[in-house]
Scaffold this active site. Structure first.
Site, PDB file in Angstrom:
ATOM      1  N   HIS A 143       6.953 -25.484  -8.775  1.00  7.51           N
ATOM      2  CA  HIS A 143       6.918 -26.540  -9.916  1.00  7.51           C
ATOM      3  C   HIS A 143       7.775 -27.789  -9.231  1.00  7.51           C
ATOM      4  O   HIS A 143       8.655 -27.762  -9.186  1.00  7.51           O
ATOM      5  CB  HIS A 143       7.509 -26.122 -11.033  1.00  7.51           C
ATOM      6  CG  HIS A 143       6.898 -24.972 -11.607  1.00  7.51           C
ATOM      7  ND1 HIS A 143       5.968 -25.092 -12.553  1.00  7.51           N
ATOM      8  CD2 HIS A 143       7.232 -23.468 -11.599  1.00  7.51           C
ATOM      9  CE1 HIS A 143       5.541 -23.879 -13.126  1.00  7.51           C
ATOM     10  NE2 HIS A 143       6.416 -22.826 -12.381  1.00  7.51           N
ATOM     11  N   GLU A 148       6.389 -12.379 -17.096  1.00  6.37           N
ATOM     12  CA  GLU A 148       7.785 -12.673 -16.723  1.00  6.37           C
ATOM     13  C   GLU A 148       8.758 -12.409 -17.765  1.00  6.37           C
ATOM     14  O   GLU A 148       9.400 -11.650 -17.836  1.00  6.37           O
ATOM     15  CB  GLU A 148       7.856 -14.260 -16.517  1.00  6.37           C
ATOM     16  CG  GLU A 148       9.538 -14.829 -15.992  1.00  6.37           C
ATOM     17  CD  GLU A 148       9.384 -16.346 -16.059  1.00  6.37           C
ATOM     18  OE1 GLU A 148      10.472 -16.647 -15.478  1.00  6.37           O
ATOM     19  OE2 GLU A 148       8.465 -17.016 -16.415  1.00  6.37           O
ATOM     20  N   HIS A 201       0.787 -18.214 -15.414  1.00  7.55           N
ATOM     21  CA  HIS A 201       1.865 -17.269 -15.519  1.00  7.55           C
ATOM     22  C   HIS A 201       1.879 -16.362 -16.684  1.00  7.55           C
ATOM     23  O   HIS A 201       1.285 -16.449 -17.681  1.00  7.55           O
ATOM     24  CB  HIS A 201       3.053 -18.236 -16.008  1.00  7.55           C
ATOM     25  CG  HIS A 201       3.830 -19.198 -15.336  1.00  7.55           C
ATOM     26  ND1 HIS A 201       2.934 -19.851 -14.320  1.00  7.55           N
ATOM     27  CD2 HIS A 201       5.140 -19.590 -14.754  1.00  7.55           C
ATOM     28  CE1 HIS A 201       3.757 -20.843 -13.575  1.00  7.55           C
ATOM     29  NE2 HIS A 201       4.875 -20.597 -13.800  1.00  7.55           N
ATOM     30  N   ASP A 241      11.459 -23.028  -9.312  1.00  2.00           N
ATOM     31  CA  ASP A 241      12.212 -24.320  -9.513  1.00  2.00           C
ATOM     32  C   ASP A 241      13.505 -24.441  -8.805  1.00  2.00           C
ATOM     33  O   ASP A 241      14.692 -24.126  -9.358  1.00  2.00           O
ATOM     34  CB  ASP A 241      12.325 -24.328 -10.964  1.00  2.00           C
ATOM     35  CG  ASP A 241      11.191 -24.450 -11.740  1.00  2.00           C
ATOM     36  OD1 ASP A 241      10.544 -25.497 -11.830  1.00  2.00           O
ATOM     37  OD2 ASP A 241      10.733 -23.289 -12.464  1.00  2.00           O
TER      38      ASP A 241
END
Length: 337
Positions: A19, A200, A197, A279
Protein backbone atom coordinates in the site's frame (compact mmCIF):
# COMPACT_ATOMS: atom_id res chain seq x y z
CA UNK A 1 26.15 -8.28 6.13
CA UNK A 2 26.19 -12.09 6.37
CA UNK A 3 25.85 -14.54 3.52
CA UNK A 4 22.13 -15.29 3.92
CA UNK A 5 21.31 -11.59 4.14
CA UNK A 6 23.29 -10.97 0.95
CA UNK A 7 21.35 -13.79 -0.68
CA UNK A 8 17.98 -12.39 0.43
CA UNK A 9 18.74 -8.80 -0.58
CA UNK A 10 20.36 -9.81 -3.85
CA UNK A 11 17.92 -12.32 -5.28
CA UNK A 12 15.59 -10.71 -7.87
CA UNK A 13 12.03 -10.52 -6.59
CA UNK A 14 8.68 -8.82 -7.13
CA UNK A 15 6.60 -7.12 -4.45
CA UNK A 16 2.87 -7.65 -5.00
CA UNK A 17 1.22 -6.43 -1.78
CA UNK A 18 2.27 -2.89 -0.96
CA UNK A 19 0.00 0.00 0.00
CA UNK A 20 1.80 3.12 -1.15
CA UNK A 21 0.13 5.19 1.58
CA UNK A 22 1.58 2.68 4.04
CA UNK A 23 5.14 3.65 3.07
CA UNK A 24 4.72 7.13 4.57
CA UNK A 25 7.65 7.29 6.98
CA UNK A 26 7.28 9.64 9.97
CA UNK A 27 10.06 11.93 8.72
CA UNK A 28 8.23 12.54 5.43
CA UNK A 29 4.90 12.84 7.25
CA UNK A 30 6.28 15.67 9.40
CA UNK A 31 7.90 17.36 6.39
CA UNK A 32 4.63 17.33 4.45
CA UNK A 33 2.66 18.45 7.50
CA UNK A 34 5.00 21.44 7.80
CA UNK A 35 4.66 22.14 4.06
CA UNK A 36 0.87 22.23 4.22
CA UNK A 37 0.36 23.59 7.73
CA UNK A 38 -1.24 20.37 8.98
CA UNK A 39 -1.21 19.81 12.74
CA UNK A 40 -0.38 16.22 13.63
CA UNK A 41 -1.58 14.43 16.76
CA UNK A 42 2.01 13.63 17.80
CA UNK A 43 4.68 16.17 18.64
CA UNK A 44 7.73 14.44 17.13
CA UNK A 45 8.94 11.64 14.88
CA UNK A 46 9.93 9.65 17.97
CA UNK A 47 6.52 10.09 19.61
CA UNK A 48 4.78 9.03 16.40
CA UNK A 49 6.91 5.90 16.01
CA UNK A 50 6.19 5.00 19.63
CA UNK A 51 2.47 5.06 18.78
CA UNK A 52 2.89 2.21 16.29
CA UNK A 53 1.60 -0.38 18.74
CA UNK A 54 -1.56 -1.95 17.35
CA UNK A 55 -4.15 -4.27 18.88
CA UNK A 56 -5.76 -5.22 15.58
CA UNK A 57 -6.30 -4.06 12.00
CA UNK A 58 -8.67 -1.24 12.94
CA UNK A 59 -6.28 0.34 15.46
CA UNK A 60 -3.68 0.49 12.70
CA UNK A 61 -6.13 1.89 10.13
CA UNK A 62 -7.12 4.74 12.44
CA UNK A 63 -3.51 5.95 12.52
CA UNK A 64 -2.94 5.15 8.84
CA UNK A 65 -5.84 7.31 7.62
CA UNK A 66 -4.84 10.17 9.92
CA UNK A 67 -1.30 10.09 8.51
CA UNK A 68 -2.50 10.11 4.91
CA UNK A 69 -4.06 13.54 5.52
CA UNK A 70 -0.68 15.19 4.85
CA UNK A 71 -0.74 14.00 1.22
CA UNK A 72 -2.17 17.02 -0.60
CA UNK A 73 -0.59 17.61 -4.00
CA UNK A 74 0.96 15.68 -6.87
CA UNK A 75 4.50 16.29 -5.62
CA UNK A 76 3.62 14.69 -2.27
CA UNK A 77 2.52 11.46 -3.95
CA UNK A 78 5.58 11.56 -6.17
CA UNK A 79 7.93 11.95 -3.18
CA UNK A 80 6.15 9.17 -1.29
CA UNK A 81 6.35 6.71 -4.18
CA UNK A 82 9.91 7.47 -5.20
CA UNK A 83 11.10 7.03 -1.60
CA UNK A 84 9.51 3.56 -1.56
CA UNK A 85 11.09 2.60 -4.90
CA UNK A 86 14.51 3.61 -3.63
CA UNK A 87 14.11 1.23 -0.66
CA UNK A 88 12.67 -1.53 -2.86
CA UNK A 89 15.65 -1.30 -5.21
CA UNK A 90 18.04 -1.77 -2.28
CA UNK A 91 16.07 -4.93 -1.38
CA UNK A 92 16.48 -6.52 -4.81
CA UNK A 93 12.96 -5.74 -6.03
CA UNK A 94 12.77 -5.70 -9.83
CA UNK A 95 9.00 -5.35 -10.25
CA UNK A 96 6.30 -3.79 -8.06
CA UNK A 97 2.51 -3.96 -8.11
CA UNK A 98 1.43 -1.06 -5.95
CA UNK A 99 -1.95 -0.52 -4.27
CA UNK A 100 -3.35 2.97 -3.95
CA UNK A 101 -6.56 4.04 -2.18
CA UNK A 102 -8.17 6.92 -4.07
CA UNK A 103 -11.15 7.08 -1.68
CA UNK A 104 -8.77 7.92 1.18
CA UNK A 105 -7.95 11.10 -0.72
CA UNK A 106 -11.13 11.99 -2.66
CA UNK A 107 -13.11 11.87 0.62
CA UNK A 108 -11.05 14.82 1.85
CA UNK A 109 -11.26 16.80 -1.38
CA UNK A 110 -8.11 15.65 -3.19
CA UNK A 111 -8.79 15.04 -6.88
CA UNK A 112 -8.52 11.44 -8.14
CA UNK A 113 -5.95 12.45 -10.74
CA UNK A 114 -3.75 14.25 -8.19
CA UNK A 115 -2.83 11.00 -6.48
CA UNK A 116 -2.73 9.02 -9.72
CA UNK A 117 -0.48 11.45 -11.58
CA UNK A 118 1.99 11.83 -8.71
CA UNK A 119 2.30 8.06 -8.25
CA UNK A 120 2.57 7.38 -11.97
CA UNK A 121 5.25 10.04 -12.45
CA UNK A 122 7.32 8.47 -9.67
CA UNK A 123 6.87 4.98 -11.10
CA UNK A 124 8.19 6.22 -14.45
CA UNK A 125 11.12 7.92 -12.70
CA UNK A 126 11.81 4.74 -10.73
CA UNK A 127 11.86 2.62 -13.86
CA UNK A 128 14.37 4.99 -15.46
CA UNK A 129 16.55 5.28 -12.36
CA UNK A 130 16.34 1.76 -10.90
CA UNK A 131 14.97 -0.41 -13.71
CA UNK A 132 11.96 -1.40 -11.58
CA UNK A 133 8.91 -2.22 -13.69
CA UNK A 134 5.45 -1.68 -12.26
CA UNK A 135 1.71 -2.18 -12.32
CA UNK A 136 -0.78 -0.03 -10.41
CA UNK A 137 -3.77 -1.50 -8.53
CA UNK A 138 -6.71 0.65 -7.45
CA UNK A 139 -8.14 -0.60 -4.14
CA UNK A 140 -11.70 -0.01 -2.92
CA UNK A 141 -12.15 0.66 0.79
CA UNK A 142 -14.43 -2.10 2.01
CA UNK A 143 -15.71 -0.18 5.05
CA UNK A 144 -17.36 2.25 2.61
CA UNK A 145 -20.40 1.35 0.53
CA UNK A 146 -20.46 -0.62 -2.71
CA UNK A 147 -22.06 2.44 -4.34
CA UNK A 148 -19.06 4.52 -3.33
CA UNK A 149 -16.76 1.87 -4.78
CA UNK A 150 -18.71 1.94 -8.04
CA UNK A 151 -18.35 5.71 -8.24
CA UNK A 152 -14.61 5.32 -7.70
CA UNK A 153 -14.43 2.74 -10.47
CA UNK A 154 -16.23 5.15 -12.80
CA UNK A 155 -13.70 7.86 -11.90
CA UNK A 156 -10.95 5.45 -12.94
CA UNK A 157 -12.35 4.57 -16.36
CA UNK A 158 -10.66 7.47 -18.22
CA UNK A 159 -7.33 6.18 -16.87
CA UNK A 160 -7.72 2.49 -17.75
CA UNK A 161 -4.39 2.44 -19.56
CA UNK A 162 -2.65 3.46 -16.31
CA UNK A 163 -4.32 0.99 -13.91
CA UNK A 164 -3.83 -2.76 -14.29
CA UNK A 165 -6.23 -4.12 -11.68
CA UNK A 166 -8.67 -3.36 -8.89
CA UNK A 167 -8.41 -4.64 -5.33
CA UNK A 168 -10.22 -4.61 -2.00
CA UNK A 169 -8.67 -3.50 1.29
CA UNK A 170 -9.35 -1.78 4.64
CA UNK A 171 -11.44 -3.25 7.48
CA UNK A 172 -12.13 -6.91 6.72
CA UNK A 173 -14.42 -7.86 9.60
CA UNK A 174 -18.07 -7.40 8.69
CA UNK A 175 -17.31 -6.46 5.08
CA UNK A 176 -17.29 -9.67 3.03
CA UNK A 177 -16.11 -9.68 -0.58
CA UNK A 178 -19.69 -10.46 -1.67
CA UNK A 179 -20.59 -6.85 -0.78
CA UNK A 180 -18.63 -5.78 -3.89
CA UNK A 181 -19.67 -8.46 -6.42
CA UNK A 182 -21.32 -5.99 -8.81
CA UNK A 183 -18.35 -3.60 -8.66
CA UNK A 184 -15.90 -6.36 -9.55
CA UNK A 185 -18.16 -7.63 -12.35
CA UNK A 186 -18.17 -4.13 -13.84
CA UNK A 187 -14.38 -3.84 -13.43
CA UNK A 188 -13.92 -7.17 -15.21
CA UNK A 189 -16.11 -6.02 -18.12
CA UNK A 190 -13.98 -2.89 -18.37
CA UNK A 191 -10.82 -5.01 -18.73
CA UNK A 192 -9.32 -4.77 -15.24
CA UNK A 193 -7.71 -7.72 -13.49
CA UNK A 194 -8.62 -8.14 -9.82
CA UNK A 195 -7.23 -9.08 -6.42
CA UNK A 196 -8.72 -8.90 -2.92
CA UNK A 197 -7.71 -8.94 0.71
CA UNK A 198 -9.27 -12.02 2.32
CA UNK A 199 -8.44 -14.37 5.16
CA UNK A 200 -6.31 -12.01 7.25
CA UNK A 201 -8.84 -11.14 9.97
CA UNK A 202 -11.79 -12.46 8.01
CA UNK A 203 -12.63 -16.19 7.91
CA UNK A 204 -11.88 -18.72 5.15
CA UNK A 205 -15.39 -18.05 3.83
CA UNK A 206 -14.12 -14.65 2.65
CA UNK A 207 -11.45 -16.38 0.56
CA UNK A 208 -14.11 -18.54 -1.09
CA UNK A 209 -16.14 -15.40 -1.88
CA UNK A 210 -13.12 -13.64 -3.36
CA UNK A 211 -12.45 -16.66 -5.59
CA UNK A 212 -15.99 -17.51 -6.61
CA UNK A 213 -17.80 -14.16 -6.61
CA UNK A 214 -15.06 -11.61 -7.33
CA UNK A 215 -13.08 -14.07 -9.51
CA UNK A 216 -9.73 -12.69 -8.39
CA UNK A 217 -6.31 -13.55 -9.79
CA UNK A 218 -4.64 -13.38 -6.35
CA UNK A 219 -5.63 -13.51 -2.70
CA UNK A 220 -3.99 -10.82 -0.58
CA UNK A 221 -2.98 -12.30 2.81
CA UNK A 222 -5.04 -15.52 2.82
CA UNK A 223 -3.24 -17.01 5.83
CA UNK A 224 -6.47 -18.19 7.49
CA UNK A 225 -7.00 -20.62 4.61
CA UNK A 226 -5.21 -23.16 6.82
CA UNK A 227 -8.36 -23.43 8.97
CA UNK A 228 -10.08 -25.17 6.02
CA UNK A 229 -8.15 -28.16 4.60
CA UNK A 230 -10.42 -28.34 1.54
CA UNK A 231 -9.63 -24.70 0.76
CA UNK A 232 -5.89 -25.30 1.17
CA UNK A 233 -6.10 -28.18 -1.31
CA UNK A 234 -8.02 -26.01 -3.74
CA UNK A 235 -5.54 -23.13 -3.53
CA UNK A 236 -2.66 -25.52 -4.17
CA UNK A 237 -4.45 -27.27 -7.04
CA UNK A 238 -5.39 -24.03 -8.76
CA UNK A 239 -2.01 -22.39 -8.15
CA UNK A 240 -3.76 -19.39 -6.62
CA UNK A 241 -1.14 -16.93 -5.34
CA UNK A 242 -1.24 -15.66 -1.76
CA UNK A 243 0.47 -12.33 -1.11
CA UNK A 244 1.52 -12.88 2.51
CA UNK A 245 2.85 -10.07 4.73
CA UNK A 246 4.55 -11.70 7.74
CA UNK A 247 5.69 -8.68 9.77
CA UNK A 248 2.27 -7.11 9.27
CA UNK A 249 0.60 -10.30 10.53
CA UNK A 250 2.69 -10.20 13.70
CA UNK A 251 2.27 -6.47 14.25
CA UNK A 252 -1.54 -6.81 13.95
CA UNK A 253 -1.62 -9.86 16.25
CA UNK A 254 -2.72 -12.37 13.60
CA UNK A 255 0.30 -14.26 14.98
CA UNK A 256 1.98 -13.53 18.28
CA UNK A 257 5.49 -14.27 17.00
CA UNK A 258 7.09 -14.76 13.60
CA UNK A 259 7.96 -18.28 14.77
CA UNK A 260 4.21 -19.04 14.86
CA UNK A 261 3.62 -17.99 11.24
CA UNK A 262 2.21 -20.61 8.86
CA UNK A 263 4.04 -19.50 5.70
CA UNK A 264 6.50 -22.40 5.72
CA UNK A 265 3.70 -24.94 6.17
CA UNK A 266 1.76 -23.40 3.28
CA UNK A 267 4.86 -23.35 1.10
CA UNK A 268 5.58 -27.01 1.88
CA UNK A 269 2.02 -27.91 0.93
CA UNK A 270 2.57 -26.49 -2.53
CA UNK A 271 0.76 -23.17 -2.23
CA UNK A 272 2.04 -20.29 -4.34
CA UNK A 273 3.00 -18.12 -1.39
CA UNK A 274 4.78 -14.78 -1.86
CA UNK A 275 6.44 -12.44 0.66
CA UNK A 276 5.52 -8.75 0.83
CA UNK A 277 5.67 -5.80 3.23
CA UNK A 278 2.07 -4.44 3.22
CA UNK A 279 2.51 -1.09 5.07
CA UNK A 280 6.22 -1.10 5.90
CA UNK A 281 6.46 2.35 7.48
CA UNK A 282 4.04 1.16 10.19
CA UNK A 283 5.00 -2.51 10.50
CA UNK A 284 8.76 -2.25 10.90
CA UNK A 285 10.19 -3.61 7.70
CA UNK A 286 10.36 -3.51 3.91
CA UNK A 287 10.36 -6.64 1.81
CA UNK A 288 13.88 -7.89 2.57
CA UNK A 289 13.19 -7.40 6.29
CA UNK A 290 10.18 -9.71 5.90
CA UNK A 291 12.29 -12.37 4.17
CA UNK A 292 14.97 -12.05 6.86
CA UNK A 293 12.46 -12.34 9.69
CA UNK A 294 10.98 -15.45 8.12
CA UNK A 295 14.37 -16.99 7.49
CA UNK A 296 15.39 -16.54 11.11
CA UNK A 297 12.02 -17.39 12.65
CA UNK A 298 11.10 -20.37 10.47
CA UNK A 299 14.61 -21.51 9.50
CA UNK A 300 13.98 -21.07 5.80
CA UNK A 301 16.57 -22.60 3.49
CA UNK A 302 18.05 -20.91 0.44
CA UNK A 303 15.85 -23.19 -1.64
CA UNK A 304 12.79 -21.88 0.23
CA UNK A 305 13.86 -18.28 -0.35
CA UNK A 306 14.50 -18.94 -4.04
CA UNK A 307 11.05 -20.54 -4.37
CA UNK A 308 9.41 -17.54 -2.72
CA UNK A 309 11.22 -15.23 -5.16
CA UNK A 310 10.13 -17.39 -8.11
CA UNK A 311 6.56 -17.36 -6.82
CA UNK A 312 6.60 -13.56 -6.71
CA UNK A 313 7.51 -13.40 -10.39
CA UNK A 314 5.07 -16.16 -11.39
CA UNK A 315 2.21 -14.46 -9.52
CA UNK A 316 2.83 -11.02 -11.04
CA UNK A 317 0.92 -9.40 -13.90
CA UNK A 318 3.96 -9.01 -16.17
CA UNK A 319 4.16 -10.72 -19.55
CA UNK A 320 5.17 -14.34 -20.06
CA UNK A 321 8.42 -13.19 -21.70
CA UNK A 322 9.26 -10.95 -18.75
CA UNK A 323 8.53 -13.80 -16.35
CA UNK A 324 10.87 -16.12 -18.25
CA UNK A 325 13.58 -13.46 -18.15
CA UNK A 326 13.36 -12.92 -14.39
CA UNK A 327 13.00 -16.60 -13.56
CA UNK A 328 16.19 -17.14 -15.55
CA UNK A 329 17.89 -14.35 -13.60
CA UNK A 330 16.82 -15.97 -10.33
CA UNK A 331 18.22 -19.33 -11.44
CA UNK A 332 21.52 -17.70 -12.42
CA UNK A 333 21.69 -15.89 -9.08
CA UNK A 334 21.05 -19.13 -7.15
CA UNK A 335 23.63 -21.02 -9.20
CA UNK A 336 26.25 -18.41 -8.34
CA UNK A 337 25.84 -19.39 -4.66
Amino acid sequence: MNSIENFIRGIPKAELHLHIEGTLEPELMFALAHKHGVKLAHASVEELRAAYQFDDLQSFLDLYYAGAAVLRDEDDFHALTLAYLRRAHADGVVHVEIFFDPQTHTERGIAFETALNGIRRALADGEREFGITHRLILCFLRHLSADDAMRTLEQALPYKDMIAAVGLDSSERGHPPSKFTAVFERARREGFLSVAHAGEEGPPAYIYEALDLLRVSRIDHGVRCEEDPVLVERLAREGMPLTVCPLSNVKLRVYQRIEDHNLKRLLDRGLRVTVNSDDPAYFGGYVADNYLALQRGLNLSRDDIAQLARNSIDASFISADAKRKWLGEINCFVSAY
